[in-house]
Design an enzyme around this catalytic site. Structure first.
Site, PDB file in Angstrom:
ATOM      1  N   HIS A   1       0.715  58.728 -12.628  1.00 30.32           N
ATOM      2  CA  HIS A   1       2.137  58.643 -12.268  1.00 30.32           C
ATOM      3  C   HIS A   1       2.894  57.849 -13.344  1.00 30.32           C
ATOM      4  O   HIS A   1       3.526  56.829 -13.083  1.00 30.32           O
ATOM      5  CB  HIS A   1       2.271  57.974 -10.879  1.00 30.32           C
ATOM      6  CG  HIS A   1       3.594  58.241 -10.220  1.00 30.32           C
ATOM      7  ND1 HIS A   1       4.673  57.419 -10.391  1.00 30.32           N
ATOM      8  CD2 HIS A   1       4.016  59.247  -9.424  1.00 30.32           C
ATOM      9  CE1 HIS A   1       5.700  57.883  -9.685  1.00 30.32           C
ATOM     10  NE2 HIS A   1       5.322  59.000  -9.091  1.00 30.32           N
TER      11      HIS A   1
ATOM     12  N   ASP B   1       9.417  65.093  -5.674  1.00 27.10           N
ATOM     13  CA  ASP B   1       8.419  65.193  -6.750  1.00 27.10           C
ATOM     14  C   ASP B   1       6.992  65.020  -6.215  1.00 27.10           C
ATOM     15  O   ASP B   1       6.027  65.131  -6.973  1.00 27.10           O
ATOM     16  CB  ASP B   1       8.710  64.184  -7.858  1.00 27.10           C
ATOM     17  CG  ASP B   1       8.823  62.753  -7.348  1.00 27.10           C
ATOM     18  OD1 ASP B   1       9.464  62.532  -6.308  1.00 27.10           O
ATOM     19  OD2 ASP B   1       8.259  61.854  -7.988  1.00 27.10           O
ATOM     20  N   HIS B   2       6.858  64.751  -4.915  1.00 28.08           N
ATOM     21  CA  HIS B   2       5.523  64.647  -4.316  1.00 28.08           C
ATOM     22  C   HIS B   2       5.208  65.750  -3.310  1.00 28.08           C
ATOM     23  O   HIS B   2       4.090  65.822  -2.823  1.00 28.08           O
ATOM     24  CB  HIS B   2       5.345  63.275  -3.641  1.00 28.08           C
ATOM     25  CG  HIS B   2       5.201  62.164  -4.639  1.00 28.08           C
ATOM     26  ND1 HIS B   2       4.018  61.516  -4.872  1.00 28.08           N
ATOM     27  CD2 HIS B   2       6.095  61.637  -5.509  1.00 28.08           C
ATOM     28  CE1 HIS B   2       4.195  60.610  -5.826  1.00 28.08           C
ATOM     29  NE2 HIS B   2       5.445  60.660  -6.221  1.00 28.08           N
TER      30      HIS B   2
ATOM     31  N   HIS C   1       4.554  60.617   0.595  1.00 31.28           N
ATOM     32  CA  HIS C   1       5.923  60.326   1.061  1.00 31.28           C
ATOM     33  C   HIS C   1       6.824  61.504   0.717  1.00 31.28           C
ATOM     34  O   HIS C   1       6.501  62.323  -0.148  1.00 31.28           O
ATOM     35  CB  HIS C   1       6.447  59.026   0.455  1.00 31.28           C
ATOM     36  CG  HIS C   1       6.599  59.047  -1.035  1.00 31.28           C
ATOM     37  ND1 HIS C   1       5.538  59.222  -1.900  1.00 31.28           N
ATOM     38  CD2 HIS C   1       7.697  58.942  -1.830  1.00 31.28           C
ATOM     39  CE1 HIS C   1       5.969  59.187  -3.145  1.00 31.28           C
ATOM     40  NE2 HIS C   1       7.273  59.044  -3.139  1.00 31.28           N
TER      41      HIS C   1
ATOM     42  N   HIS D   1       9.410  62.325  -1.029  1.00 34.53           N
ATOM     43  CA  HIS D   1      10.260  62.516  -2.195  1.00 34.53           C
ATOM     44  C   HIS D   1       9.858  63.860  -2.809  1.00 34.53           C
ATOM     45  O   HIS D   1       8.671  64.204  -2.833  1.00 34.53           O
ATOM     46  CB  HIS D   1      10.083  61.386  -3.212  1.00 34.53           C
ATOM     47  CG  HIS D   1      10.935  60.185  -2.929  1.00 34.53           C
ATOM     48  ND1 HIS D   1      10.623  58.923  -3.350  1.00 34.53           N
ATOM     49  CD2 HIS D   1      12.122  60.080  -2.259  1.00 34.53           C
ATOM     50  CE1 HIS D   1      11.572  58.073  -2.945  1.00 34.53           C
ATOM     51  NE2 HIS D   1      12.482  58.756  -2.284  1.00 34.53           N
TER      52      HIS D   1
END
Lengths: 294, 294
Positions: A260, A59-60, A55, A57
């Site tokens: 995570h 941080d990904h 996705h 975001h």
């Protein structure tokens, strides 16, 4: 490569998971700093590579940018394929343009929808909608079944001459020797099932994902919080370690890998412990942890 | 915070330089991973902050994205001001949108042109065009001159009553006591010159920059290569350590700080040595190096 949720800590980098198979790297998410972990792993800058983003975001996926830039500095020529939700193309393409990347290799970007993402010679990648704030996918790596072990002594006993006919049998084709039809099963052991490896990305546990991850050999699942903070997990669309374990148990998953982790957990002991009360084979991921899957 | 050129190494993070003054952080560039170095420094997530970007290459600005995201997770409310070349607004604004940041604080973005960038109560920031592949700026932090030391005994000897009149003198205003006019210089020492600190960003050494950095107390300069690789420095629009030192010497710079080292140098010894043959006060920057400037 990285096991921290949302923000890095001095011990944990942001989310990044690599699967290496036959000299190819399949990367699932690449948070900021992914290139540093990748460098430490020594996997090589010119490897065949596909990146799957769960996705959009930061941080990904922010780490993809530095990876592409450093690969260019390393004179990569091999293409990189990038798969992700709607918006992935805008994210990559606009940054390549604004940041003057001058790439040395092709970047092929595909928008993912639920279902089969791609079929390679030896594996499939499937996507399933996850439950997060924004459109998000979980991914499933499904290795194709491999032929059984070949027994040369059986082939010799059946007077099959070594060479092309042996090769055909190994490739799962029948052959004729004189009048006799030899089937692959006459000289080979049982087919070996391909491995199934699931990667959840950020998500609440759902029945849909339980079905999607059915019978996985390994499942890498969102384990942001301990069950004490289940309310927080619901509020932020993540899972607790206990929920991850329950889903894995219901899905008949062989091995569960928690990852995570919220920055509040200095170590993963409590999360691991609560998952182990539910599921018999659980590992808490660590940055740069390597697991050989046979 | 980070001293590596173009790509990080396992010892050096990408470019990031912070100047802390009176509780405010002035950050010059923020390569990927800047938030990790920033976290290690413990400077605080809700500090007054301005970020100055020298140029729009990823290794100098991608780290801003993670910083903004983590500051939001830390519930920052203080605005962040970001300054940079044409394109800086598109870079920040488009990523904030695509990556669903949901910022908890205002981000104020300004496009820089050569000359005065801003005047604060106690300092100026100036920009000068650098010589790189793409539009790039060097920055100069120029502290305003500070009033001289106040001598209470002199004020008392002149029968100046303590309180408002002392304060006015300290603020560099004349005051009247009876018929007498008292000048600040009657009760205070000489004005103290404000500090000048220069940051080159990526650049070839130029006469223009030599003038721009005249009399700096500290100059942090591109030192990507040793002089053996001068051809490479010319080709890639960077400077050698020797060139940095020559510029600093010609500009009458007090202290030179070398940074932005090519990943090929395991340590900075050779670069430092060649600069020291030219300039008497040279430091090779290290990640997380702190220097107190008095």
């Amino acid at each position: 490569m990285g096991t921290s949720a949302a923000q890095p800590t001095s011990e944990r980098a942001l989310t990044c998971i690599c699967l290496e198979k036959d000299g190819e790297v399949l990367m699932f998410d690449a948070g900021e700093g992914a290139q540093i972990s990748y460098l430490k792993c020594g996997l090589g800058w010119n490897k065949k590579m596909k990146i799957f983003v769960t996705h959009l975001h930061g941080d990904h996926c922010i780490g993809i940018l530095g990876l592409l830039q450093t690969m260019t500095l390393q004179n990569r020529i091999e293409p990189v394929e990038i798969y992700g939700p709607e918006g992935i193309e805008e994210f990559i393409a606009s940054n390549i343009k604004i940041l003057n990347f001058g790439l040395s290799f092709p970047v092929i970007i595909s928008t993912v929808s639920e279902g089969l993402v791609l079929e390679d010679k030896t594996y499939f990648i499937h996507a399933c909608e996850a439950e997060h704030f924004i459109p998000a996918f979980s991914y499933l790596f499904q290795e194709k079944d491999k032929p059984g072990k070949f027994y040369p002594e059986k082939a010799k006993a059946l007077d099959i001459p070594e060479g092309e006919l042996w090769h055909k049998l190994q490739m799962d084709h029948e052959v004729k020797v004189g009048n006799k039809t030899i089937r692959p099963s006459d000289v080979m052991g049982e087919k070996r099932s391909g491995k199934k490896i699931g990667i959840s990305g950020d998500t609440r546990p759902t029945k849909k994902l339980e079905d999607f991850f059915k019978n996985c050999n390994y499942l890498i699942f969102d384990s942001t919080f301990s069950n004490e903070l289940k309310e927080k997990a619901i509020e932020t669309c993540h899972s607790t370690a206990k929920e991850a374990a329950m889903l894995a148990k219901n899905a008949n998953v062989e091995n569960l890998i928690l990852t995570h982790f919220s920055a509040r957990y200095k170590n993963e002991g409590a999360l691991l412990a609560e998952a182990k009360t539910i599921h018999s084979s659980v590992i808490a991921a660590k940055d740069l942890l390597e697991i050989e899957i046979k």
